[in-house]
Design a protein around this motif. Structure first.
Motif, PDB file in Angstrom:
ATOM      1  N   LEU A  93       1.046  -1.221   0.008  1.00 40.33           N
ATOM      2  CA  LEU A  93      -0.009  -0.083   0.000  1.00 40.33           C
ATOM      3  C   LEU A  93       0.946   1.088   0.047  1.00 40.33           C
ATOM      4  O   LEU A  93       1.969   0.933   0.480  1.00 40.33           O
ATOM      5  N   ASN A  94       0.320   2.377  -0.357  1.00 42.16           N
ATOM      6  CA  ASN A  94       1.224   3.421  -0.711  1.00 42.16           C
ATOM      7  C   ASN A  94       1.182   4.248   0.910  1.00 42.16           C
ATOM      8  O   ASN A  94       0.106   5.223   0.912  1.00 42.16           O
ATOM      9  N   TYR A  95       1.996   3.931   1.540  1.00 44.16           N
ATOM     10  CA  TYR A  95       1.950   4.622   2.862  1.00 44.16           C
ATOM     11  C   TYR A  95       2.604   6.018   2.866  1.00 44.16           C
ATOM     12  O   TYR A  95       3.842   6.045   2.293  1.00 44.16           O
ATOM     13  N   MET A  96       2.045   7.106   3.471  1.00 47.26           N
ATOM     14  CA  MET A  96       2.773   8.283   3.637  1.00 47.26           C
ATOM     15  C   MET A  96       3.790   8.252   4.814  1.00 47.26           C
ATOM     16  O   MET A  96       4.715   9.122   4.562  1.00 47.26           O
ATOM     17  N   ASN A  97       3.862   7.344   5.724  1.00 48.19           N
ATOM     18  CA  ASN A  97       4.618   7.280   6.828  1.00 48.19           C
ATOM     19  C   ASN A  97       4.878   5.944   7.238  1.00 48.19           C
ATOM     20  O   ASN A  97       3.932   5.193   7.246  1.00 48.19           O
ATOM     21  N   ARG A  98       6.140   5.604   7.846  1.00 48.97           N
ATOM     22  CA  ARG A  98       6.383   4.381   8.568  1.00 48.97           C
ATOM     23  C   ARG A  98       6.462   4.347   9.984  1.00 48.97           C
ATOM     24  O   ARG A  98       7.086   5.514  10.526  1.00 48.97           O
ATOM     25  N   PRO A  99       5.995   3.432  10.834  1.00 49.82           N
ATOM     26  CA  PRO A  99       6.513   3.528  12.216  1.00 49.82           C
ATOM     27  C   PRO A  99       8.050   3.860  12.384  1.00 49.82           C
ATOM     28  O   PRO A  99       8.654   3.364  11.751  1.00 49.82           O
ATOM     29  N   MET A 100       8.181   4.221  13.314  1.00 46.88           N
ATOM     30  CA  MET A 100       9.639   4.810  13.709  1.00 46.88           C
ATOM     31  C   MET A 100      10.160   3.885  15.007  1.00 46.88           C
ATOM     32  O   MET A 100       9.301   3.405  15.526  1.00 46.88           O
ATOM     33  N   ALA A 101      11.351   3.771  15.191  1.00 49.22           N
ATOM     34  CA  ALA A 101      12.089   3.193  16.228  1.00 49.22           C
ATOM     35  C   ALA A 101      11.568   3.877  17.468  1.00 49.22           C
ATOM     36  O   ALA A 101      11.001   5.158  17.446  1.00 49.22           O
ATOM     37  N   ASN A 102      12.019   3.236  18.753  1.00 46.72           N
ATOM     38  CA  ASN A 102      11.594   3.787  20.133  1.00 46.72           C
ATOM     39  C   ASN A 102      12.430   4.967  20.352  1.00 46.72           C
ATOM     40  O   ASN A 102      13.452   5.205  19.498  1.00 46.72           O
ATOM     41  N   LYS A 103      12.425   5.447  21.375  1.00 50.84           N
ATOM     42  CA  LYS A 103      13.081   6.755  21.651  1.00 50.84           C
ATOM     43  C   LYS A 103      14.602   6.559  21.883  1.00 50.84           C
ATOM     44  O   LYS A 103      15.620   7.312  21.638  1.00 50.84           O
ATOM     45  N   TRP A 104      14.753   5.240  22.427  1.00 50.65           N
ATOM     46  CA  TRP A 104      16.158   4.868  22.598  1.00 50.65           C
ATOM     47  C   TRP A 104      16.822   4.609  21.339  1.00 50.65           C
ATOM     48  O   TRP A 104      18.000   5.127  21.100  1.00 50.65           O
ATOM     49  N   ALA A 105      16.276   3.868  20.493  1.00 48.43           N
ATOM     50  CA  ALA A 105      17.041   3.725  19.068  1.00 48.43           C
ATOM     51  C   ALA A 105      17.065   4.892  18.297  1.00 48.43           C
ATOM     52  O   ALA A 105      18.138   5.143  17.669  1.00 48.43           O
ATOM     53  N   ILE A 106      16.109   5.811  18.477  1.00 48.17           N
ATOM     54  CA  ILE A 106      16.427   7.086  17.912  1.00 48.17           C
ATOM     55  C   ILE A 106      17.590   7.990  18.388  1.00 48.17           C
ATOM     56  O   ILE A 106      18.275   8.649  17.393  1.00 48.17           O
TER      57      ILE A 106
END
Length: 371
Positions: A93-106
């Protein structure tokens, strides 16, 4: 795409209504749905449609959308697991955004970038009590925050009162204020028993956020992609926390204030105010540029920023599913309008500039039976 909250209450329905009204003027059909509304067998969705003429919400069966704007915020329950299953099942599907990693990974990703690490408070994942001891020895102010938390839930503020004596206060998982308590260094460990901190919490260098009134404050910088697919600063607003609160979140009782006014409260010099603003905007663009190396599908991000007494900005955290009512509350109607319109403009750009989605995920079933 959203999640249900209590029962069948759709999260952020008021905002989806605004998206529908704006979308209609732009020639976009907008509907909301959750992973629970998907009929995989018949490849259709039982969507929520807002009728702008009758001003009511209706339920209809419809085909899969051309573009999916994922507004699903983390929930520690089966509903969030259903979201992951949906995205795994329909990857094309054409997603505008993807889930991001948690705060620690970021934090780990950003800390490796020499262009942005100067804006990051020292941060560490909580493995054992010795980790916290290390931080409180080094800094007079330390925060404990869930690596997957949202809305100020579960945040603790630990501040040195004198040698061997600490103040601890915060909010529990229901956002209820935990009153200030005084504990010794030895008693700090006992006070935190039962919080299940290991591998779930971050320990972070505290930035002094208190105003003369004693209330904490920060800034919410909203960055969005526009109708040309480029990142732009939509707006920035100040937030001042409720009395005795360690966070400034509006849902936790905080109130909104214009960025200019809040900066002038801290820095009387107009030139200094302008300098801090430019640095915050520069910080936003640099952080976005850094994150895009790892998360290519993004359409908007909110950066929560602290500005210390010297005027140096610090990144407190990143919110990939930001609310935008802070601009409405401070009377910046034009900024609020842009905050609603830009995801729609970007959706149009994305649809026009990307190849069509997998036809097996987008059946031509246009059945629209109303309840």
């Amino acid at each position: 795409m959203a999640l249900y909250l209590n029962g069948k209450k759709l999260e952020e329905r008021s905002m989806f209504r605004k998206f529908t009204v704006k979308g209609q003027r732009m020639g976009i059909d907008v509907f909301a749905f959750t992973p629970e509304d998907v009929d995989s067998e018949k490849k259709r969705i039982y969507g929520h449609f807002y009728d702008t003429g009758r001003k009511v919400w209706l339920r209809k069966w419809t085909r899969f959308p051309d573009v999916v704007f994922d507004r699903c915020r983390y929930q520690p329950n089966e509903r969030f697991a259903q979201l992951r299953k949906f995205r795994d099942k329909y990857p094309n599907l054409n997603y505008m955004n993807r889930p991001m990693a948690n705060k620690w990974a970021i934090h780990q990703l950003l800390s490796k970038d020499s262009k942005v690490d100067r804006w990051l408070p020292a941060t560490k994942i909580y493995r054992e009590s010795a980790d916290l001891t290390q931080f409180v020895k080094r800094w007079d102010l330390v925060y404990l925050k869930p690596k997957n938390g949202t809305g100020g839930r579960g945040i603790l503020r630990i501040e040195r009162i004198s040698d061997g004596l600490w103040s601890i206060q915060g909010r529990n998982q229901a956002r209820k204020i935990i009153p200030q308590q005084r504990v010794s260094t030895a008693g700090l460990r006992n006070k935190l028993q039962g919080w299940k901190l290991k591998d779930r919490y971050l320990i972070q260098q505290g930035i002094d956020l208190k105003l003369k009134s004693g209330r904490v404050h920060d800034y919410r910088l909203l960055m969005q992609k526009d109708g040309t697919g480029e990142w732009t600063v939509t707006g920035c607003a100040g937030r001042v926390g409720a009395k005795r609160s360690v966070t400034s979140n509006l849902h936790g009782g905080g109130h909104a204030i214009s960025m200019e006014r809040l900066l002038r409260l801290r820095f009387r010099d107009p030139a200094k105010v302008e300098s801090v603003k430019k640095e915050m905007y520069r910080m936003g663009h640099e952080i976005i540029e850094s994150l895009q190396k790892h998360f290519s599908e993004m359409c908007e991000l909110a950066l929560d920023i602290a500005v210390d007494r010297s005027g140096h900005p610090w990144l407190l955290e990143i919110n990939p599913k930001p609310a935008r009512e802070v601009f409405y509350r401070i009377g910046e109607k034009e900024t609020y309008r842009k905050a609603i319109e830009r995801p729609l403009e970007y959706a149009l750009w994305l649809h026009r500039n990307h190849s069509s989605n997998n036809s097996s995920n987008k059946p031509n079933n246009n059945e629209t039976t109303e309840d």
